[in-house]
Motif scaffolding. Structure first.
Motif, PDB file in Angstrom:
ATOM      1  N   UNK A 189      58.428 148.395 -10.689  1.00  0.00           N
ATOM      2  CA  UNK A 189      58.313 147.021 -11.187  1.00  0.00           C
ATOM      3  C   UNK A 189      59.187 146.078 -10.368  1.00  0.00           C
ATOM      4  N   UNK A 190      60.409 146.504 -10.088  1.00  0.00           N
ATOM      5  CA  UNK A 190      61.317 145.679  -9.279  1.00  0.00           C
ATOM      6  C   UNK A 190      60.743 145.453  -7.889  1.00  0.00           C
ATOM      7  N   UNK A 191      60.147 146.481  -7.301  1.00  0.00           N
ATOM      8  CA  UNK A 191      59.551 146.351  -5.968  1.00  0.00           C
ATOM      9  C   UNK A 191      58.359 145.409  -6.002  1.00  0.00           C
ATOM     10  N   UNK A 192      57.537 145.511  -7.036  1.00  0.00           N
ATOM     11  CA  UNK A 192      56.379 144.631  -7.153  1.00  0.00           C
ATOM     12  C   UNK A 192      56.819 143.174  -7.264  1.00  0.00           C
ATOM     13  N   UNK A 193      57.862 142.925  -8.043  1.00  0.00           N
ATOM     14  CA  UNK A 193      58.353 141.550  -8.165  1.00  0.00           C
ATOM     15  C   UNK A 193      58.841 141.018  -6.807  1.00  0.00           C
ATOM     16  N   UNK A 194      59.536 141.849  -6.065  1.00  0.00           N
ATOM     17  CA  UNK A 194      60.020 141.439  -4.740  1.00  0.00           C
ATOM     18  C   UNK A 194      58.852 141.054  -3.841  1.00  0.00           C
ATOM     19  N   UNK A 195      57.819 141.873  -3.839  1.00  0.00           N
ATOM     20  CA  UNK A 195      56.670 141.612  -2.961  1.00  0.00           C
ATOM     21  C   UNK A 195      55.950 140.322  -3.358  1.00  0.00           C
ATOM     22  N   UNK A 196      55.763 140.110  -4.665  1.00  0.00           N
ATOM     23  CA  UNK A 196      55.083 138.892  -5.110  1.00  0.00           C
ATOM     24  C   UNK A 196      55.919 137.658  -4.796  1.00  0.00           C
ATOM     25  N   UNK A 197      57.219 137.733  -5.056  1.00  0.00           N
ATOM     26  CA  UNK A 197      58.070 136.563  -4.826  1.00  0.00           C
ATOM     27  C   UNK A 197      58.184 136.202  -3.350  1.00  0.00           C
ATOM     28  N   UNK A 198      57.933 137.174  -2.463  1.00  0.00           N
ATOM     29  CA  UNK A 198      57.948 136.880  -1.023  1.00  0.00           C
ATOM     30  C   UNK A 198      56.656 136.213  -0.572  1.00  0.00           C
ATOM     31  N   UNK A 219      53.629 137.211   0.109  1.00  0.00           N
ATOM     32  CA  UNK A 219      52.844 137.797   1.172  1.00  0.00           C
ATOM     33  C   UNK A 219      53.579 138.033   2.472  1.00  0.00           C
ATOM     34  N   UNK A 220      54.834 137.593   2.575  1.00  0.00           N
ATOM     35  CA  UNK A 220      55.595 137.846   3.805  1.00  0.00           C
ATOM     36  C   UNK A 220      55.988 139.320   3.854  1.00  0.00           C
ATOM     37  N   UNK A 221      55.729 140.008   4.981  1.00  0.00           N
ATOM     38  CA  UNK A 221      56.091 141.427   5.075  1.00  0.00           C
ATOM     39  C   UNK A 221      57.597 141.636   4.987  1.00  0.00           C
ATOM     40  N   UNK A 222      57.993 142.748   4.385  1.00  0.00           N
ATOM     41  CA  UNK A 222      59.395 143.141   4.323  1.00  0.00           C
ATOM     42  C   UNK A 222      59.489 144.573   4.841  1.00  0.00           C
ATOM     43  N   UNK A 223      60.411 144.820   5.778  1.00  0.00           N
ATOM     44  CA  UNK A 223      60.516 146.166   6.347  1.00  0.00           C
ATOM     45  C   UNK A 223      61.321 147.068   5.410  1.00  0.00           C
ATOM     46  N   UNK A 277      57.142 152.739  -2.912  1.00  0.00           N
ATOM     47  CA  UNK A 277      56.125 151.882  -2.287  1.00  0.00           C
ATOM     48  C   UNK A 277      54.763 152.565  -2.298  1.00  0.00           C
ATOM     49  N   UNK A 278      54.747 153.859  -1.983  1.00  0.00           N
ATOM     50  CA  UNK A 278      53.480 154.597  -1.972  1.00  0.00           C
ATOM     51  C   UNK A 278      52.888 154.678  -3.376  1.00  0.00           C
ATOM     52  N   UNK A 279      53.750 154.965  -4.349  1.00  0.00           N
ATOM     53  CA  UNK A 279      53.292 155.075  -5.734  1.00  0.00           C
ATOM     54  C   UNK A 279      52.788 153.724  -6.248  1.00  0.00           C
ATOM     55  N   UNK A 280      53.500 152.647  -5.892  1.00  0.00           N
ATOM     56  CA  UNK A 280      53.087 151.307  -6.316  1.00  0.00           C
ATOM     57  C   UNK A 280      51.703 150.974  -5.770  1.00  0.00           C
ATOM     58  N   UNK A 281      51.482 151.283  -4.511  1.00  0.00           N
ATOM     59  CA  UNK A 281      50.174 151.030  -3.899  1.00  0.00           C
ATOM     60  C   UNK A 281      49.075 151.811  -4.613  1.00  0.00           C
ATOM     61  N   UNK A 282      49.344 153.055  -4.949  1.00  0.00           N
ATOM     62  CA  UNK A 282      48.345 153.880  -5.642  1.00  0.00           C
ATOM     63  C   UNK A 282      47.972 153.291  -7.004  1.00  0.00           C
ATOM     64  N   UNK A 325      53.374 149.532  10.159  1.00  0.00           N
ATOM     65  CA  UNK A 325      54.568 149.629  11.007  1.00  0.00           C
ATOM     66  C   UNK A 325      55.858 149.596  10.193  1.00  0.00           C
ATOM     67  N   UNK A 326      55.836 150.255   9.044  1.00  0.00           N
ATOM     68  CA  UNK A 326      57.038 150.347   8.224  1.00  0.00           C
ATOM     69  C   UNK A 326      57.312 149.144   7.362  1.00  0.00           C
ATOM     70  N   UNK A 327      56.429 148.141   7.380  1.00  0.00           N
ATOM     71  CA  UNK A 327      56.609 146.947   6.558  1.00  0.00           C
ATOM     72  C   UNK A 327      55.626 146.964   5.391  1.00  0.00           C
TER      73      UNK A 327
END
Length: 245
Positions: A175-184, A186-190, A214-219, A233-235
């Protein structure tokens, strides 16, 4: 507030001038009840309109554009089930919570079969009604704590997430990772940025644990749906699907 070409709607700012009040349509012929509901729901900061008949409910719903509907099952003209059927046939998909003194299994099945979303038996507490509506608004991304991206909703207050209205079962780290990705937006984060951001969110993780999350979130997010979580490329980032004409 929507960023250009990001798919993100940010509802975290309570003072945002463009944020309209959530709208609740109350349909019940008991005036004393609708008065109490109006008082309680207005206190929550919602815009309330009340009606006493099903025919009026179908007509007014197109103008009022409710975010949720509280609907008595037994109305003086047509049944609540008929109202929901007509609303759905006319393209109005606002969640409907039935309010009724009838509690048989057949009544409940008829309510849900017609397209109702919830069912409350009279008498009920006003606190329970507002709690049910808050849940509806969180799922729809209409709460003050809602963070949206495309058809994805994350409630930052409860940690709950939905995609196209279906709940996503996420760990606290995911959940914390998803929030980080949304708040960015769409900007990639490595990988290093993910670990740093998770640390700022209170999660101390290894590179392996971050990659696993990250893998589990994507699934979970992209299961049986258009991909939103992207990696290269790791991002890692989220990207709204391209609309197909």
């Amino acid at each position: 507030m929507t960023g250009p070409d990001t798919g993100v709607i940010d509802r975290l700012d309570r003072a945002a001038p463009s944020r309209r009040k959530n709208r609740v349509l109350v349909v019940d012929e008991e005036e004393a009840l609708t008065d109490l509901l109006t008082l309680a729901l207005t206190f929550e900061g919602w815009h309330v309109e009340t009606l006493a008949t099903g025919v009026d409910a179908v007509r007014v719903a197109h103008r009022f554009a409710p975010d949720a509907i509280l609907l008595d099952m037994t109305l003086p003209d047509i049944s609540g089930v008929a109202v929901v059927s007509q609303l759905r046939d006319s393209g109005i998909d606002a969640p409907v919570i039935f309010l009724t003194g009838r509690s048989t299994l057949d009544d409940r099945l008829a309510a849900f079969a017609a397209g109702g979303d919830d069912y409350m038996t009279k008498p009920f507490g006003l606190e329970e009604v507002t709690a049910r509506l808050r849940s509806v608004f969180r799922r729809a991304g209409l709460a003050d704590t809602s963070l949206l991206f495309a058809d994805l909703v994350l409630d930052t207050g409860t940690g709950q997430a939905w995609r196209n209205g279906d709940p996503l079962i996420l760990s606290r780290l995911e959940t914390a990772l998803l929030r980080i990705l949304i708040e960015r937006r769409g900007d990639p984060v490595d990988g290093t940025g993910v670990i740093r951001s998770l640390g700022l969110a209170g999660h101390t993780v290894t590179e392996t644990a971050a990659a696993r999350a990250a893998h589990r979130l994507s699934e979970i997010v992209d299961h049986d749906a258009e991909p939103l979580v992207r990696s290269s490329n790791g991002s890692l980032w989220v990207e709204a699907p391209v609309a197909h004409e």
